[in-house]
Scaffold this motif. Structure first.
Motif, PDB file in Angstrom:
ATOM      1  N   LYS A 146      -8.772  -1.547   2.606  1.00  0.00           N
ATOM      2  CA  LYS A 146      -9.618  -0.350   2.665  1.00  0.00           C
ATOM      3  C   LYS A 146      -9.148   0.586   3.784  1.00  0.00           C
ATOM      4  CE  LYS A 146     -13.683  -2.783   0.873  1.00  0.00           C
ATOM      5  NZ  LYS A 146     -15.023  -3.321   1.187  1.00  0.00           N
ATOM      6  N   ASP A 147      -8.777   0.006   4.914  1.00  0.00           N
ATOM      7  CA  ASP A 147      -8.254   0.826   6.020  1.00  0.00           C
ATOM      8  C   ASP A 147      -6.962   1.535   5.605  1.00  0.00           C
ATOM      9  OD1 ASP A 147     -10.324   0.002   7.635  1.00  0.00           O
ATOM     10  OD2 ASP A 147      -9.156  -1.571   8.633  1.00  0.00           O
ATOM     11  N   LEU A 148      -6.120   0.794   4.914  1.00  0.00           N
ATOM     12  CA  LEU A 148      -4.865   1.389   4.470  1.00  0.00           C
ATOM     13  C   LEU A 148      -5.106   2.496   3.455  1.00  0.00           C
ATOM     14  CD1 LEU A 148      -2.719  -1.861   4.034  1.00  0.00           C
ATOM     15  CD2 LEU A 148      -2.450  -0.139   5.826  1.00  0.00           C
ATOM     16  N   ALA A 149      -6.079   2.298   2.591  1.00  0.00           N
ATOM     17  CA  ALA A 149      -6.388   3.316   1.580  1.00  0.00           C
ATOM     18  C   ALA A 149      -6.859   4.607   2.233  1.00  0.00           C
ATOM     19  CB  ALA A 149      -7.451   2.794   0.618  1.00  0.00           C
ATOM     20  N   ALA A 150      -7.584   4.496   3.351  1.00  0.00           N
ATOM     21  CA  ALA A 150      -8.123   5.679   4.033  1.00  0.00           C
ATOM     22  C   ALA A 150      -7.022   6.540   4.629  1.00  0.00           C
ATOM     23  CB  ALA A 150      -9.116   5.251   5.117  1.00  0.00           C
ATOM     24  N   ARG A 151      -5.881   5.938   4.911  1.00  0.00           N
ATOM     25  CA  ARG A 151      -4.761   6.704   5.487  1.00  0.00           C
ATOM     26  C   ARG A 151      -3.492   6.526   4.652  1.00  0.00           C
ATOM     27  NH1 ARG A 151      -2.515   2.571   9.083  1.00  0.00           N
ATOM     28  NH2 ARG A 151      -4.048   0.903   9.366  1.00  0.00           N
ATOM     29  N   SER A 152      -3.676   6.449   3.352  1.00  0.00           N
ATOM     30  CA  SER A 152      -2.557   6.157   2.454  1.00  0.00           C
ATOM     31  C   SER A 152      -1.486   7.249   2.483  1.00  0.00           C
ATOM     32  CB  SER A 152      -3.051   5.966   1.018  1.00  0.00           C
ATOM     33  OG  SER A 152      -3.738   7.135   0.576  1.00  0.00           O
TER      34      SER A 152
ATOM     35  N   ALA B 284       0.825  -1.212   0.000  1.00  0.00           N
ATOM     36  CA  ALA B 284       0.000   0.000   0.000  1.00  0.00           C
ATOM     37  C   ALA B 284       0.856   1.257   0.000  1.00  0.00           C
ATOM     38  CB  ALA B 284      -0.928  -0.003   1.215  1.00  0.00           C
ATOM     39  N   ALA B 285       1.961   1.224   0.766  1.00  0.00           N
ATOM     40  CA  ALA B 285       2.832   2.399   0.846  1.00  0.00           C
ATOM     41  C   ALA B 285       3.461   2.721  -0.503  1.00  0.00           C
ATOM     42  CB  ALA B 285       3.914   2.171   1.898  1.00  0.00           C
ATOM     43  N   ASN B 286       3.647   1.694  -1.334  1.00  0.00           N
ATOM     44  CA  ASN B 286       4.271   1.895  -2.642  1.00  0.00           C
ATOM     45  C   ASN B 286       3.257   1.978  -3.778  1.00  0.00           C
ATOM     46  OD1 ASN B 286       7.005   1.834  -1.719  1.00  0.00           O
ATOM     47  ND2 ASN B 286       6.787  -0.378  -1.415  1.00  0.00           N
ATOM     48  N   ALA B 287       1.966   1.918  -3.424  1.00  0.00           N
ATOM     49  CA  ALA B 287       0.926   1.953  -4.459  1.00  0.00           C
ATOM     50  C   ALA B 287       0.829   3.349  -5.059  1.00  0.00           C
ATOM     51  CB  ALA B 287      -0.412   1.540  -3.868  1.00  0.00           C
TER      52      ALA B 287
ATOM     53  N   VAL C  21      -4.939   1.998  -3.984  1.00  0.00           N
ATOM     54  CA  VAL C  21      -4.363   1.179  -2.915  1.00  0.00           C
ATOM     55  C   VAL C  21      -5.037  -0.189  -2.855  1.00  0.00           C
ATOM     56  CG1 VAL C  21      -4.044   0.971  -0.415  1.00  0.00           C
ATOM     57  CG2 VAL C  21      -3.613   3.160  -1.572  1.00  0.00           C
ATOM     58  N   VAL C  22      -6.378  -0.194  -2.820  1.00  0.00           N
ATOM     59  CA  VAL C  22      -7.101  -1.462  -2.662  1.00  0.00           C
ATOM     60  C   VAL C  22      -6.802  -2.394  -3.842  1.00  0.00           C
ATOM     61  CG1 VAL C  22      -9.368  -2.549  -2.501  1.00  0.00           C
ATOM     62  CG2 VAL C  22      -8.920  -0.397  -1.286  1.00  0.00           C
ATOM     63  N   GLY C  23      -6.852  -1.825  -5.045  1.00  0.00           N
ATOM     64  CA  GLY C  23      -6.593  -2.647  -6.222  1.00  0.00           C
ATOM     65  C   GLY C  23      -5.183  -3.199  -6.238  1.00  0.00           C
ATOM     66  N   THR C  24      -4.218  -2.365  -5.807  1.00  0.00           N
ATOM     67  CA  THR C  24      -2.826  -2.811  -5.797  1.00  0.00           C
ATOM     68  C   THR C  24      -2.610  -3.904  -4.755  1.00  0.00           C
ATOM     69  OG1 THR C  24      -2.111  -0.585  -6.462  1.00  0.00           O
ATOM     70  CG2 THR C  24      -0.429  -2.045  -5.581  1.00  0.00           C
ATOM     71  N   VAL C  25      -3.191  -3.701  -3.572  1.00  0.00           N
ATOM     72  CA  VAL C  25      -3.035  -4.697  -2.508  1.00  0.00           C
ATOM     73  C   VAL C  25      -3.664  -6.021  -2.919  1.00  0.00           C
ATOM     74  CG1 VAL C  25      -3.710  -5.301  -0.151  1.00  0.00           C
ATOM     75  CG2 VAL C  25      -2.823  -3.013  -0.642  1.00  0.00           C
TER      76      VAL C  25
ATOM     77  N   LEU D  91       1.248   6.539   5.634  1.00  0.00           N
ATOM     78  CA  LEU D  91       1.773   5.197   5.870  1.00  0.00           C
ATOM     79  C   LEU D  91       3.284   5.267   6.057  1.00  0.00           C
ATOM     80  CD1 LEU D  91      -0.302   3.105   3.296  1.00  0.00           C
ATOM     81  CD2 LEU D  91      -0.663   3.323   5.762  1.00  0.00           C
ATOM     82  N   ASP D  92       3.720   5.208   7.320  1.00  0.00           N
ATOM     83  CA  ASP D  92       5.138   5.286   7.640  1.00  0.00           C
ATOM     84  C   ASP D  92       5.830   3.957   7.364  1.00  0.00           C
ATOM     85  OD1 ASP D  92       4.926   7.934   8.608  1.00  0.00           O
ATOM     86  OD2 ASP D  92       4.174   7.168  10.525  1.00  0.00           O
ATOM     87  N   GLU D  93       7.161   4.053   7.254  1.00  0.00           N
ATOM     88  CA  GLU D  93       7.954   2.840   7.140  1.00  0.00           C
ATOM     89  C   GLU D  93       7.809   2.017   8.415  1.00  0.00           C
ATOM     90  OE1 GLU D  93      12.676   1.538   6.660  1.00  0.00           O
ATOM     91  OE2 GLU D  93      12.090   3.666   6.759  1.00  0.00           O
ATOM     92  N   GLN D  94       7.737   0.680   8.255  1.00  0.00           N
ATOM     93  CA  GLN D  94       7.591  -0.204   9.412  1.00  0.00           C
ATOM     94  C   GLN D  94       8.624  -1.322   9.354  1.00  0.00           C
ATOM     95  OE1 GLN D  94       5.740   0.616  11.816  1.00  0.00           O
ATOM     96  NE2 GLN D  94       4.464   2.193  10.842  1.00  0.00           N
ATOM     97  N   LEU D  95       8.836  -1.943  10.510  1.00  0.00           N
ATOM     98  CA  LEU D  95       9.763  -3.060  10.618  1.00  0.00           C
ATOM     99  C   LEU D  95       9.095  -4.357  10.171  1.00  0.00           C
ATOM    100  CD1 LEU D  95      11.110  -2.243  14.197  1.00  0.00           C
ATOM    101  CD2 LEU D  95      12.230  -1.687  12.028  1.00  0.00           C
ATOM    102  N   SER D  96       9.900  -5.353   9.889  1.00  0.00           N
ATOM    103  CA  SER D  96       9.354  -6.683   9.640  1.00  0.00           C
ATOM    104  C   SER D  96       8.793  -7.224  10.955  1.00  0.00           C
ATOM    105  CB  SER D  96      10.455  -7.619   9.129  1.00  0.00           C
ATOM    106  OG  SER D  96      11.415  -7.845  10.165  1.00  0.00           O
ATOM    107  N   PRO D  97       7.929  -8.232  10.923  1.00  0.00           N
ATOM    108  CA  PRO D  97       7.384  -8.785  12.175  1.00  0.00           C
ATOM    109  C   PRO D  97       8.481  -9.232  13.143  1.00  0.00           C
ATOM    110  CG  PRO D  97       6.186  -9.654  10.292  1.00  0.00           C
ATOM    111  CD  PRO D  97       7.345  -8.893   9.739  1.00  0.00           C
TER     112      PRO D  97
END
Length: 900
Positions: free
Chosen positions: A836-842, A807-810, A814-818, A845-851
């Motif tokens: 959809k949640d990610l699209a609302a705050r696209s 999503a961050a790179n879309a 966003v929804v279609g790309t994801v 979207l900050d960089e995040q760590l791996s799990p």
């Protein structure tokens, strides 16, 4: 901790002098002549008023901190100090105290030097220069002669600014705007007068173009300073044409708007223009106006002031005769001192025309593509000043303004010219306490320079008198002419003290050199000054003159390829009183640096000043801030002292911690590395307050570490040693005392700056930890959990991290790309909802760590939550957590469950 331990601290009154002696004994701040291209750090040297004020303390703390920082990083550092010791204030002070300026000045230097040393400023005192010393001002005289050889010195009769209180000439740059626009003396606020006098000038205008154009290279200067110099130089490209005034000949005008010439409805002369003076010989009304204009205060004059001469000028464009006025809004030393006036297209001309009932004609209208509607332009109401298209200009109607200007120069026998607002630098001053100008006046030979072998021309004994004191030194001024041997008289004017400060930074390079002002080879290697700090008030005086001098001495081969004196310039902000106003005796809001040193110590003053704001910002003095700085330094010492005594023990039992000591030590160690990286970057960028905040946070972390568990000794000591090194540039005495208390060898002033890079993705980890701690606090407060027993943190599953990254790179959808990702489609409806949640705050979207890295970061920081809430902390992967909890987790926002 016992009361005795809590109160244990260091005594600044004994500690600070001790380390100042140690630095002196070790020659810490001395730089050898053999050093290659050192870091040259310099503060504008002080005028010798006798006492340091808080502005001085701030200025010199900034440069001292930076110099110490660079020295710790292994640089050779040139950080000198000297005294701007000539000038009228010393002369006035001596008069008031019935002494002489030299004795008063030297006493002031002794006092100020003692205060500078008490502040712990690390100067190479072997390079000290004093501008009132004949060994220094000899070279002012020598350089004057070299400038004269290069035809950069002229003797001119000019209308000059005269201060009747100081009884001396002022340069234009020394005239300030006072109440209601009055021109006043920069020293005493007395309204200035204009006087015609013979003076010595440096022809700085010969360098006007280079001074202007090379401003573009000064990327590390404040933009406002460069703009102030541009405006002061004031280059204008324009055109000159002649208007005939029958009976008085052709009078040249200079204009940037030759396109408007058909709209000229009157002609104006400055009161000082030769033609105006000639008309005045036959016209009493004009003579009276000129007399009043020459003796009026600025606030008595306005743009509508003027008188009709009875004469007419012939417009070369139309052949029309237009009335000639003498008006004081026309300046003798701007342009030619004469102008044709087009009230339809110039605001000042318009105001004058209205006051004198002179016709106003339009000859320029807006171009077709202009934002202004031509129908809305009414030049009877106000002037239309932009370029446009010509109207009412005969055969030239329809030309653009630019086209018309090009045509009219040839049509009306004019020429293209470049004019400057900058005027030559009048250096003559009718005072005693300055460099004697090395010239002798002979009736037969004219002005003759003093031979080099007779330099310096030293000042005679001080003469208490009004007017020019050197004029009263009859025995001193009467000499033989060096050329013919006849009776002659020394020049009795002294040099503007800005000559002293125009090259002092070069003398620091070789202050004891006896056969030249400075060593050319060394100066060419050591210059320019890398970091220069001083007040904005010097933007168009000292800084412009220093740039001029540097260019000249390069051109006469005293330097090799150095054209600018200062690479990086910082204008420090003002230290205001606690009431937010400028410190002053009249307001009673001043703060004595000596009182702060006596009561709290120099390091406290230094730390407070550097923490209060970035160098270029002003700030108000705060006793609370001073107390905070003092307490922090004492706390640093106590923490180190407790460690050295072996008293750093845990206040909680080891088995209460859910993280291993190794994990906690790992967290602290990473924070130490991050602090070093942050502080280094902030010191480099002159954001000292940010660097110091990072050090405060590190000391706070070390305290929490020792309160939570028994610290790893090596990690804790590294944290202390690192903090001491990071504090050393700003609080050097405390740093040395702690360095010694920790059993370290040598001086911290000569140690190595800690080297460390911030851990990979540190900013992301820090944001994760802080957000998680804040979320736990919110839950505890909202739910009202009084005694949490266990805090469980669940990291989001792998697929959510993948969805977040996609999503961050879309690019838009966003929804279609994801959902276009094959792995995420397999997750199904849950992935679609998350998309959809990610699209609302696209957009956020900050960089995040791996799990895996997110879990590791939370495990390292879990002790902070355990310490804050007294609860066990469990960090789980999505697979380990129950489905209900894991489903709430998102990348960077672990799910949280709190049990009582």
């Amino acid at each position: 901790m016992t009361t005795e331990q809590r109160e244990r601290g260091f005594d600044h009154a004994s500690v600070e002098p001790k380390w100042q002696r140690e630095w002196d004994d070790a020659d810490v701040f001395r730089i050898p002549d053999s050093a290659e291209d050192p870091e040259y750090v310099l503060a504008m040297f002080p005028y010798t008023s006798g006492n340091l004020h808080m502005g001085h303390v701030r200025n010199y703390t900034i440069t001292d901190a930076y110099a110490r920082f660079e020295r710790l990083r292994g640089e050779n550092v040139l950080h000198p100090m000297g005294w701007d010791s000539f000038g009228l204030p010393a002369e006035n002070a001596a008069e008031e105290r019935d002494t002489n300026p030299r004795d008063w000045t030297l006493d002031c230097i002794d006092s100020m030097k003692e205060q500078l040393k008490a502040m712990g400023f690390g100067y190479d005192w072997e390079r000290e220069v004093t501008t009132c010393d004949p060994d220094y001002y000899r070279w002012n005289q020598w350089l004057f002669k070299r400038f004269r050889d290069e035809e950069l010195v002229e003797r001119q009769s000019a209308e000059l600014n005269w201060c009747p209180s100081c009884e001396t000439v002022l340069a234009d740059e020394q005239v300030e705007e006072g109440p209601e626009g009055a021109e006043i003396c920069w020293r005493c606020d007395t309204p200035i007068e204009q006087r015609e006098m013979d003076q010595w000038f440096f022809t700085i205008t010969d360098y006007a173009d280079e001074l202007l154009e090379s401003l573009e290279q000064l990327d590390d200067w404040p933009a406002n300073v460069r703009e102030m110099q541009r405006n002061w130089i004031g280059r204008q490209e324009g055109d000159s044409v002649a208007f005939e005034i029958p009976g008085y000949g052709d009078v040249d005008i200079f204009t940037t708007r030759l396109d408007t010439i058909h709209g000229a409805t009157f002609f104006s002369l400055a009161p000082g223009h030769p033609v105006a003076q000639e008309i005045a010989e036959e016209n009493e009304e004009v003579a009276e106006y000129i007399h009043e204009a020459e003796h009026a205060d600025e606030d008595d004059l306005d743009v509508t002031s003027g008188v009709f001469t009875g004469e007419y000028a012939v417009n070369p464009a139309t052949g029309d005769e237009i009335p000639v006025y003498v008006a004081d809004y026309v300046l003798t030393d701007v342009g030619t001192g004469a102008l044709y006036a087009v009230p339809g297209h110039d605001d000042r001309d318009h105001e004058f025309a209205e006051a004198h009932d002179i016709p106003i004609e339009q000859v320029v209208k807006p171009a077709p593509d202009a934002e202004t509607d031509p129908e809305e332009v009414d030049v009877q109401e106000e002037a239309y000043t932009p370029d446009g298209v010509l109207v009412n200009s005969g055969e030239y109607d329809g030309l653009t303004s630019e086209e018309a200007r090009e045509r009219f120069v040839d049509e009306f026998d004019g020429d293209h010219r470049t004019e400057y607002k900058l005027r030559d630098w009048g250096i003559s001053r009718q005072r005693y306490w300055g460099t004697p100008i090395p010239m002798i006046r002979c009736d037969d030979c004219g002005h003759v320079p003093v031979p080099d072998e007779d330099l310096p021309v030293e000042l005679p004994e001080f003469v208490h008198t009004t007017g020019n004191p050197l004029d009263a030194a009859d025995e001193w001024k009467r000499v033989e002419c060096p050329d013919c041997g006849g009776d002659a008289v020394r020049e009795t004017d002294t040099m503007d003290t800005f000559v002293d400060s125009s090259w002092y930074f070069l003398r620091y390079v070789s202050p004891d050199l006896e056969d030249a002002p400075f060593d050319t080879e060394r100066a060419s290697d050591w210059m320019p000054v890398d970091q220069y700090v001083g007040g904005i008030e010097h933007a168009v005086m000292h800084l412009l003159y220093a740039r001029f001098f540097t260019k000249v001495v390069d051109d006469i081969d005293l330097l090799e390829g150095v054209r600018e004196p200062f690479t990086d310039l910082t204008n420090q902000g003002m230290v205001l009183g606690a009431d937010g106003n400028k410190m002053s005796k009249s307001k009673g809001n001043g703060v004595s640096p000596q009182r702060i040193i006596d009561e709290y110590g120099a390091d406290t003053a230094r730390l407070f000043i550097m923490e209060a704001a970035q160098p270029e910002k002003e700030f108000a003095w705060s006793e609370e801030g001073v107390h905070s700085a003092h307490n922090f330094l004492q706390n640093v010492y106590r923490l180190a002292d407790e460690f050295a005594r072996g008293e750093v023990t845990a206040s909680a039992s080891d088995d209460s911690a859910s993280e291993s000591d190794a994990a906690v030590a790992d967290y602290v160690s990473r924070e130490i590395d991050a602090t070093v990286a942050t502080a280094t970057d902030e010191f480099e960028e002159f954001r000292f307050n940010h660097a110091l905040q990072a050090v405060r946070e590190q000391i706070s972390l070390l305290r929490r570490y020792r309160e939570y568990t028994t610290p790893d000794e090596a990690t804790f000591e590294r944290g202390l040693v690192t903090a001491v090194k990071l504090l050393a540039p700003v609080a050097p005495h405390l740093a040395e005392e702690v360095w010694e208390r920790l059993g370290r060898d040598g001086l911290v002033a000569e140690a190595d700056w800690p080297a460390a890079d911030a851990p990979e993705n540190y900013d992301v980890e820090r944001r994760l930890v802080e957000n998680t701690r804040e979320d736990v606090r919110d839950i505890v407060d909202t739910v009202g959990i009084e005694d949490p027993e266990t805090v469980t943190l669940a990291v989001a599953p792998e697929w959510k991290h993948r969805a977040h990254e996609v999503a961050a790179n879309a690019d838009g959808n966003v929804v279609g790309t994801v959902m276009g990702d094959e792995q995420l489609r397999e997750v199904g409806e849950e992935a679609a909802d998350f998309a959809k949640d990610l699209a609302a705050r696209s957009e956020a979207l900050d960089e995040q760590l791996s799990p895996e890295r997110e879990r590791a970061a939370l495990e390292r920081a879990a002790w902070l939550l355990e310490r804050e809430f007294g609860a066990s902390v469990v960090v789980q992967s999505a697979d380990e957590a129950d489905d209900r909890l894991a489903s709430k987790a998102e990348p960077g926002r672990p799910a949280i469950d709190i049990e009582e």
